[in-house]
Design an enzyme around this catalytic site. Structure first.
Site, PDB file in Angstrom:
ATOM      1  N   GLY A  13       0.848  -1.184   0.000  1.00 21.14           N
ATOM      2  CA  GLY A  13       0.000   0.000   0.000  1.00 21.14           C
ATOM      3  C   GLY A  13       0.883   1.234   0.000  1.00 21.14           C
ATOM      4  O   GLY A  13       2.108   1.136   0.112  1.00 21.14           O
ATOM      5  N   SER A  40       2.705   4.755   1.103  1.00 20.60           N
ATOM      6  CA  SER A  40       3.374   5.210   2.318  1.00 20.60           C
ATOM      7  C   SER A  40       2.339   5.894   3.210  1.00 20.60           C
ATOM      8  O   SER A  40       1.554   6.715   2.740  1.00 20.60           O
ATOM      9  CB  SER A  40       4.484   6.212   1.935  1.00 20.60           C
ATOM     10  OG  SER A  40       5.118   6.686   3.085  1.00 20.60           O
ATOM     11  N   GLY A  66      -0.552   2.408   6.691  1.00 22.71           N
ATOM     12  CA  GLY A  66      -0.700   1.646   7.925  1.00 22.71           C
ATOM     13  C   GLY A  66      -0.098   0.257   7.866  1.00 22.71           C
ATOM     14  O   GLY A  66      -0.330  -0.572   8.748  1.00 22.71           O
ATOM     15  N   SER A  70       6.046  -1.629  -2.236  1.00 18.05           N
ATOM     16  CA  SER A  70       6.117  -2.577  -3.363  1.00 18.05           C
ATOM     17  C   SER A  70       5.103  -2.202  -4.445  1.00 18.05           C
ATOM     18  O   SER A  70       4.120  -2.902  -4.643  1.00 18.05           O
ATOM     19  CB  SER A  70       5.945  -4.022  -2.893  1.00 18.05           C
ATOM     20  OG  SER A  70       4.838  -4.207  -2.049  1.00 18.05           O
TER      21      SER A  70
END
Length: 171
Positions: free
Chosen positions: A4, A6, A9, A78
């Site tokens: 996800g 930056s 969470g 990623s």
């Protein structure tokens, strides 16, 4: 594999999930951008090529740790689907669980404790995922957690429930 933007969470969820897994007597290790980029991957930048190499190295480290019976909680932006698929091929599809921490860019910017989005908007950071570099969301993740409208505790319990079934962990 937590993926996800930056500030979505990922690391927070991984840390809280680790606590729950330790309560069940399981051996875990968290890999995230902060601990990997300070050591083994400190020679890499944030270009697309270096991002892919970062993920490749993490997959290899994860594979070694899995061989030792350690559950890896990997929390990385990623941003590329091909890299996440490569991780799955390296560690094996039975050992790869893709957790998409789906958080809006607005919420990520609001949470921006490191000031990365602010710096990226000013042009001080190049290749910032979600700003000047693309993020390819998972097409069919094993778990999708939308953190904008769900408490952190509910998110952890949602993931834990999935893991209990998948890994056949007693409750």
């Amino acid at each position: 594999w937590f993926t996800g933007l930056s500030g979505s969470g990922k690391s927070t969820l991984a840390n809280l999930l680790e606590i729950e897994l330790h309560k069940k007597g399981l051996s875990t290790y968290i890999l995230d951008g902060d601990n990997v980029r300070q050591g083994i991957n400190k020679d890499l930048s944030f270009t697309p090529k270096d991002r892919s190499e970062n993920i490749r190295r993490i997959a290899e480290i994860s594979n070694l740790m899995l061989d030792a019976g350690v559950i890896i909680l990997a929390a990385f932006v990623s941003p590329y689907i091909k890299d996440r698929e490569s991780v799955k091929n390296t560690v094996g599809k039975d050992f790869f669980i893709e957790i998409y921490v789906n958080t809006s860019i607005e919420e990520c910017e609001r949470r921006d404790v490191k000031g990365l989005y602010r710096k990226a908007r000013k042009g001080e950071i190049k290749n910032m995922t979600g700003i000047s570099s693309d993020y390819e969301p998972p097409v069919n993740p094993d778990i999708e957690v939308v953190t904008d409208g769900q408490s952190i505790d509910n998110s952890v319990q949602f993931i834990l429930k999935f893991l209990n079934k998948k890994l056949k962990i007693s409750s």
